[in-house]
Write an enzyme that holds these catalytic residues in place. Sequence first.
Site, PDB file in Angstrom:
ATOM      1  N   CYS A 143       3.567  -6.493  -3.698  1.00  0.00           N
ATOM      2  CA  CYS A 143       3.677  -5.752  -2.158  1.00  0.00           C
ATOM      3  C   CYS A 143       2.066  -4.651  -2.385  1.00  0.00           C
ATOM      4  O   CYS A 143       2.863  -4.071  -3.606  1.00  0.00           O
ATOM      5  CB  CYS A 143       4.630  -4.957  -1.960  1.00  0.00           C
ATOM      6  SG  CYS A 143       5.233  -3.939  -0.728  1.00  0.00           S
ATOM      7  N   ASP A 185       9.111  -5.464  11.559  1.00  0.00           N
ATOM      8  CA  ASP A 185       9.132  -5.633  10.177  1.00  0.00           C
ATOM      9  C   ASP A 185       9.477  -6.419   9.618  1.00  0.00           C
ATOM     10  O   ASP A 185      10.699  -7.043  10.185  1.00  0.00           O
ATOM     11  CB  ASP A 185      10.320  -4.036  10.426  1.00  0.00           C
ATOM     12  CG  ASP A 185      10.542  -3.886   8.789  1.00  0.00           C
ATOM     13  OD1 ASP A 185      10.259  -4.582   7.476  1.00  0.00           O
ATOM     14  OD2 ASP A 185      11.391  -2.907   8.021  1.00  0.00           O
ATOM     15  N   ARG A 186       8.392  -6.737   8.886  1.00  0.00           N
ATOM     16  CA  ARG A 186       8.344  -8.640   8.235  1.00  0.00           C
ATOM     17  C   ARG A 186       9.798  -8.078   7.343  1.00  0.00           C
ATOM     18  O   ARG A 186      10.425  -9.669   6.555  1.00  0.00           O
ATOM     19  CB  ARG A 186       6.966  -9.000   7.600  1.00  0.00           C
ATOM     20  CG  ARG A 186       6.181  -8.659   7.825  1.00  0.00           C
ATOM     21  CD  ARG A 186       5.418  -7.922   8.611  1.00  0.00           C
ATOM     22  NE  ARG A 186       5.791  -6.643   7.584  1.00  0.00           N
ATOM     23  CZ  ARG A 186       5.096  -5.318   8.193  1.00  0.00           C
ATOM     24  NH1 ARG A 186       5.819  -5.109   9.390  1.00  0.00           N
ATOM     25  NH2 ARG A 186       5.257  -4.210   7.512  1.00  0.00           N
ATOM     26  N   LYS A 244       5.146   4.440   2.369  1.00  0.00           N
ATOM     27  CA  LYS A 244       4.403   3.607   3.306  1.00  0.00           C
ATOM     28  C   LYS A 244       4.339   5.325   4.816  1.00  0.00           C
ATOM     29  O   LYS A 244       3.785   5.345   5.636  1.00  0.00           O
ATOM     30  CB  LYS A 244       5.618   2.809   4.226  1.00  0.00           C
ATOM     31  CG  LYS A 244       5.135   1.639   3.760  1.00  0.00           C
ATOM     32  CD  LYS A 244       6.483   0.405   4.486  1.00  0.00           C
ATOM     33  CE  LYS A 244       6.296  -1.068   4.121  1.00  0.00           C
ATOM     34  NZ  LYS A 244       4.641  -1.448   4.873  1.00  0.00           N
ATOM     35  N   CYS A 256      -1.186  -8.468   3.194  1.00  0.00           N
ATOM     36  CA  CYS A 256       0.963  -7.638   3.283  1.00  0.00           C
ATOM     37  C   CYS A 256       1.090  -9.203   2.927  1.00  0.00           C
ATOM     38  O   CYS A 256       1.506 -10.249   2.897  1.00  0.00           O
ATOM     39  CB  CYS A 256       1.308  -7.804   4.099  1.00  0.00           C
ATOM     40  SG  CYS A 256       3.078  -7.087   4.743  1.00  0.00           S
ATOM     41  N   ASN A 257       1.696  -8.841   1.536  1.00  0.00           N
ATOM     42  CA  ASN A 257       3.017 -10.058   0.968  1.00  0.00           C
ATOM     43  C   ASN A 257       4.038 -10.504   1.399  1.00  0.00           C
ATOM     44  O   ASN A 257       3.916 -11.919   1.792  1.00  0.00           O
ATOM     45  CB  ASN A 257       2.766  -9.211  -0.626  1.00  0.00           C
ATOM     46  CG  ASN A 257       1.998  -9.763  -1.756  1.00  0.00           C
ATOM     47  OD1 ASN A 257       1.338 -10.362  -2.161  1.00  0.00           O
ATOM     48  ND2 ASN A 257       1.690  -8.023  -1.285  1.00  0.00           N
ATOM     49  N   THR A 258       4.541 -10.193   2.562  1.00  0.00           N
ATOM     50  CA  THR A 258       5.611 -10.788   2.807  1.00  0.00           C
ATOM     51  C   THR A 258       5.661 -11.350   3.945  1.00  0.00           C
ATOM     52  O   THR A 258       6.040 -12.013   4.084  1.00  0.00           O
ATOM     53  CB  THR A 258       6.362  -9.770   3.162  1.00  0.00           C
ATOM     54  OG1 THR A 258       7.193  -8.676   1.528  1.00  0.00           O
ATOM     55  CG2 THR A 258       7.881  -9.983   3.497  1.00  0.00           C
ATOM     56  N   ALA A 259       4.513 -11.257   4.968  1.00  0.00           N
ATOM     57  CA  ALA A 259       3.912 -11.303   5.561  1.00  0.00           C
ATOM     58  C   ALA A 259       3.282 -13.158   5.841  1.00  0.00           C
ATOM     59  O   ALA A 259       3.028 -14.072   6.415  1.00  0.00           O
ATOM     60  CB  ALA A 259       2.760 -10.867   6.995  1.00  0.00           C
ATOM     61  N   THR A 289       9.035  -7.276  -2.367  1.00  0.00           N
ATOM     62  CA  THR A 289      10.135  -7.575  -1.314  1.00  0.00           C
ATOM     63  C   THR A 289      11.156  -8.642  -1.669  1.00  0.00           C
ATOM     64  O   THR A 289      10.673  -9.699  -1.495  1.00  0.00           O
ATOM     65  CB  THR A 289      10.093  -7.607   0.649  1.00  0.00           C
ATOM     66  OG1 THR A 289       8.709  -8.758   0.665  1.00  0.00           O
ATOM     67  CG2 THR A 289       8.404  -6.410   0.632  1.00  0.00           C
TER      68      THR A 289
END
Length: 233
Positions: free
Chosen positions: A192, A51-52, A161, A82-85, A124
Amino acid sequence: MTTKPLVLGVLGGMGPAATLAYLARVQALTPAERDQDHIRVIADINPQAPDRNVPGSGAGEVLAEMAGALAGAGAQVLAMPCNTAHAHAGLIQRASGLPLIDMIGLGAAAAAGTGARRAGVLGTKGAIRLYREYLAARAMGLVVLPAEAQEAFMATIYKIKAGDTGEEVRAEMRAHAEALRAEGAEVLVAGCTEVPLVMGPRDTRLELVDPGELLARKSVAVCLGWEAKPAIS
């Protein structure tokens, strides 16, 4: 096509539905008269990536390993829906030796291009940190949800999700967008990749920037040679 398209490597699975939506966009945006006109895509759809959103989860190391494997399989440029990654973009590029198309940069540039001064970001906490930096570099302010509302937004994301894209979840997302507008946002960034799975431009009174769609367009343009391959940052 006069030149052979670049091979696109995709770090996916974060989450799987968002990755499939991105791949569908890449296919739809590619002008093709036959199978051979499409871009070759090597995708690692890995939902087991940590989980990022959890500090110290080891996500960066897993993403770097995925990127290295994609390079070894023949990928020439990378994309990651994936934005957070994108917090691990540097590690991913160092591990693979390949450039990563910057989805955060695309989203921030598009928000600035609207002429707005304050961008609301549905994302996030990790994605918000990235957008804060990119928007500030463009002299834009960032509008975020209050802490309690941010927790509610994350609950909505985890419902998506889990496969829930029904009307109740869509109504929740519309409410999150309206809350940002009420806080002073002049443009809305879907920070996201699950957000566009339940909300489109007609669902908000703000102009909606979808970095996932921008990433797909940029991926096609780079792979087909319409735009230069990005430098490794």
